[in-house]
Design a protein around this motif. Structure first.
Motif, mmCIF file in Angstrom:
data_model
loop_
_atom_site.group_PDB
_atom_site.id
_atom_site.type_symbol
_atom_site.label_atom_id
_atom_site.label_comp_id
_atom_site.label_asym_id
_atom_site.label_seq_id
_atom_site.Cartn_x
_atom_site.Cartn_y
_atom_site.Cartn_z
ATOM 1 N N HIS A 244 0.825 -1.206 0.000
ATOM 2 C CA HIS A 244 0.000 0.000 0.000
ATOM 3 C C HIS A 244 0.863 1.261 0.000
ATOM 4 C CE1 HIS A 244 -3.894 -2.049 1.644
ATOM 5 N NE2 HIS A 244 -3.796 -2.113 0.333
ATOM 6 N N SER A 245 1.941 1.234 0.770
ATOM 7 C CA SER A 245 2.849 2.387 0.813
ATOM 8 C C SER A 245 3.487 2.636 -0.554
ATOM 9 C CB SER A 245 3.933 2.148 1.871
ATOM 10 O OG SER A 245 4.866 3.208 1.889
ATOM 11 N N GLU A 246 3.904 1.570 -1.223
ATOM 12 C CA GLU A 246 4.496 1.703 -2.552
ATOM 13 C C GLU A 246 3.472 2.206 -3.572
ATOM 14 O OE1 GLU A 246 7.528 1.520 -3.485
ATOM 15 O OE2 GLU A 246 8.506 0.624 -1.724
ATOM 16 N N LEU A 247 2.231 1.725 -3.471
ATOM 17 C CA LEU A 247 1.185 2.184 -4.386
ATOM 18 C C LEU A 247 0.911 3.671 -4.185
ATOM 19 C CD1 LEU A 247 -1.321 -0.815 -4.175
ATOM 20 C CD2 LEU A 247 -0.065 -0.070 -6.217
ATOM 21 N N ALA A 248 0.905 4.101 -2.930
ATOM 22 C CA ALA A 248 0.666 5.516 -2.650
ATOM 23 C C ALA A 248 1.793 6.396 -3.180
ATOM 24 C CB ALA A 248 0.498 5.731 -1.147
ATOM 25 N N ALA A 249 3.012 5.857 -3.205
ATOM 26 C CA ALA A 249 4.152 6.624 -3.713
ATOM 27 C C ALA A 249 4.210 6.615 -5.243
ATOM 28 C CB ALA A 249 5.448 6.056 -3.136
ATOM 29 N N ALA A 250 3.701 5.559 -5.862
ATOM 30 C CA ALA A 250 3.834 5.409 -7.318
ATOM 31 C C ALA A 250 2.703 6.075 -8.095
ATOM 32 C CB ALA A 250 3.892 3.919 -7.681
ATOM 33 N N PHE A 251 1.546 6.289 -7.462
ATOM 34 C CA PHE A 251 0.380 6.821 -8.161
ATOM 35 C C PHE A 251 -0.196 8.014 -7.396
ATOM 36 C CE2 PHE A 251 0.593 2.354 -9.402
ATOM 37 C CZ PHE A 251 0.428 2.435 -10.780
#
Length: 443
Positions: A244-251
Motif C-alpha cells: 500500500h505504501s508503494e502504491l501511494a508513492a507510485a500513483f
C-alpha cells in the motif's frame, strides 16, 4: 462453417462469460498470421443485442496429435483447428515476440526494461483459472492471456510496471506484455511475469493450518495446533502495508470528503436493501448493519484514497521461501475498467483479507456433520489470524485508528453481504460461511 465452429466451441469454454444465453453471431474482428500454423484472432461474440470481445490463438494442423485432442475446435478447409495455447510447439512465439519487441499488423509485443527473456522454454497451461488462461514457461515465467478483452490498459500491467520501476518488494517481476488497439485505445492482451516456482498459495497454506486444527486429537486451541498460521498472518499484514505504501508513492492520491463519505455509506445501505430482497435471511441483521454503515457517516476526518489491489484475499498471495508476494492487481474482473483503476481506501483491501480468514476457517466445515461443534474453533482461528494480520499491517505502517476501524468494519460487512448473495446464487449450502460475519467480534 468456421464461424459456426467457433460459436459451438466458445460456448463450452470455462472462461466464456456469456454462458446461458444464446449466441447470435461470432465475427472475426482481427486476424493476424503469426506463422503458417498460428493465427491470433480477436472475436466479437454477439448475444441479445450486445457483443463482447475474446482473443484466441488459433492453431492449424493436417493431423492432430492425441495430446491436443482436448483443444480441438473442429475441421476447417481440411485442417484441424484448435486452441493453440495448449500447443507448446507454437507458444514459443509469445516469448520470441516479447523478447524482440515485434509488431505484427497492430499486434505489439513488448518487454520490460533491462530484462532478458529466455526464448527456448516450452509452455504448460495452468488449469485452475476461470476468466483467463496462464502459460508457465519452465520455472521462469508465467504469461497470463486475458480471454475477454476490455479496451484499455489492464490495471495489473499498470501497477506492476510502476512498482517494478521503484524496485518495490512483494511483487512478481514483470517481463513483458502484448497489446493491441481496440476502439482506438491501447488494450492489454497478455502479461508475463516471474513465475514463483517454489512458492505456496496463501489459501492452501491457511487451509492446511485449519485442517491441522480440526484434526488435532485431543482437541487443542488454535495457538496449540501444529500448523499455527499466526506468524504468517502477521508477516502478510506487514507485506500488505508495504505494498500500500508503494502504491501511494507510485500513483496519485486523494482524500474522501465528508459528503463523499456520506454517499459511500448510502451506497452500502443501497446494496444491503437489494441483497435483503434476494436473501430474506439477512433481514434480522439489517438494524446492526445499518448502524455500522451509519457510523461511517459520523467520521470527521478525511479518508485517504489511493490505488489498491481491489480483489484482495488469500488466493491472491504466494509465500516464497523468504516472504509474501502479492499477485493479480487487476481488481475484480467483472467490474468496469474505470472502476478497477479508481482510487479507493486501502482499508478495502484489508477488509477483503479479513473476510478471507473467515472463509478459510469455515470452508472445511461446509459439509461436515460436526460443523456446529467445531464452529468455536473456527471463530478462534479466524479471530487469532485476523488480529495478527492487523498487528502486522500496523507495524508495516498501515494506519487503522478509531475512525478507520468504523470504516474497516463497514467495508467488511458490505463484503459479507455480497458474499451471502453470491453463495445463494452459486452454492446455497455455503451461506452459513458469510452469515457468520454478522456476529459481534472485537477484530
Amino acid at each position: 462453417m468456421f464461424h459456426e465452429l467457433l460459436a459451438a466451441w466458445i460456448n463450452r469454454q470455462r472462461w466464456f462469460g456469456g454462458k446461458g444465453r444464446p449466441i447470435d453471431n461470432v465475427s472475426i474482428e482481427s486476424d493476424v498470421e503469426l506463422s503458417p500454423d498460428l493465427r491470433h484472432l480477436v472475436l466479437t461474440v454477439s448475444q441479445e443485442g450486445s457483443g463482447d470481445r475474446y482473443q484466441l490463438l488459433l492453431g492449424q494442423r493436417d493431423e492432430l496429435p492425441d495430446r491436443l485432442a482436448h483443444a480441438l475446435i473442429g475441421r476447417d478447409r481440411d485442417k484441424y483447428v484448435y486452441d493453440a495455447v495448449h500447443d507448446a510447439d507454437l507458444t514459443g512465439w509469445l516469448l520470441d515476440g516479447m523478447a524482440h519487441g515485434d509488431t505484427r499488423n497492430g499486434l505489439r509485443m513488448r518487454h520490460a526494461p533491462d530484462v532478458t527473456i529466455d526464448t527456448t522454454l516450452r509452455s504448460l497451461v495452468l488449469g485452475a483459472e476461470q476468466s483467463n488462461t496462464s502459460l508457465v514457461y519452465g520455472d521462469a515465467y508465467i504469461c497470463k492471456l486475458f480471454r475477454r478483452l476490455i479496451p484499455g490498459v489492464n490495471p495489473e500491467l499498470e501497477i506492476i510496471t510502476a512498482l517494478a520501476e521503484r524496485d518495490a518488494p512483494h511483487i512478481a517481476r514483470p517481463y513483458g506484455w502484448i497489446e493491441k488497439d481496440l476502439d482506438g485505445t491501447p488494450t492489454t492482451l497478455a502479461i508475463m511475469q516471474e513465475y514463483l516456482a517454489t512458492a505456496n498459495d496463501g489459501w492452501d497454506l491457511a487451509l492446511a493450518s485449519v485442517r491441522d486444527l480440526y484434526c488435532s486429537m485431543p482437541p487443542v486451541t488454535a495457538a496449540e495446533a501444529g500448523g499455527d498460521f499466526e506468524g504468517e498472518s502477521a508477516r502478510l499484514g506487514l507485506a500488505t502495508a508495504r505494498v500500500h505504501s508503494e502504491l501511494a508513492a507510485a500513483f496519485p492520491t486523494d482524500v474522501l470528503e465528508a459528503h463523499d463519505i456520506k454517499r459511500m455509506s448510502e451506497e452500502f445501505t443501497r446494496k444491503l436493501d437489494q441483497a435483503v430482497t434476494e436473501v430474506p435471511e439477512l433481514r434480522p441483521h439489517v438494524p446492526a448493519l445499518e448502524a455500522a454503515y451509519f457510523r461511517v457517516q459520523k467520521l470527521t476526518t478525511q479518508v485517504p484514497l489511493q490505488r489498491v489491489h481491489g480483489d484482495y484475499h488469500l488466493g491472491q498471495v504466494m509465500r516464497t521461501p523468504t516472504d509474501w508476494i502479492v499477485l493479480d492487481f487487476e481488481g475484480e474482473p467483472g467490474q468496469p475498467l474505470a472502476e478497477r483503476r479508481a482510487l479507493s481506501s486501502p482499508l478495502r483491501d484489508v477488509a477483503g483479507m479479513l473476510r478471507s480468514f473467515d472463509y478459510a476457517a469455515r470452508h472445511l466445515l461446509a459439509d461436515r456433520p460436526d460443523a456446529e461443534s467445531l464452529a468455536p474453533l473456527a471463530d478462534e482461528w479466524a479471530d487469532r489470524n485476523r488480529a495478527a494480520f492487523l498487528t502486522g499491517y500496523r507495524e508495516g505502517g498501515g494506519v487503522i485508528n478509531t475512525g478507520d476501524a468504523a470504516l474497516l468494519r463497514a467495508f467488511e460487512l458490505s463484503k459479507a453481504v455480497y458474499e451471502v448473495v453470491y453463495e445463494v446464487r452459486n452454492r446455497p449450502s455455503w451461506i452459513s460461511i458469510p452469515m457468520a460475519a454478522f456476529r459481534e467480534r472485537d477484530t
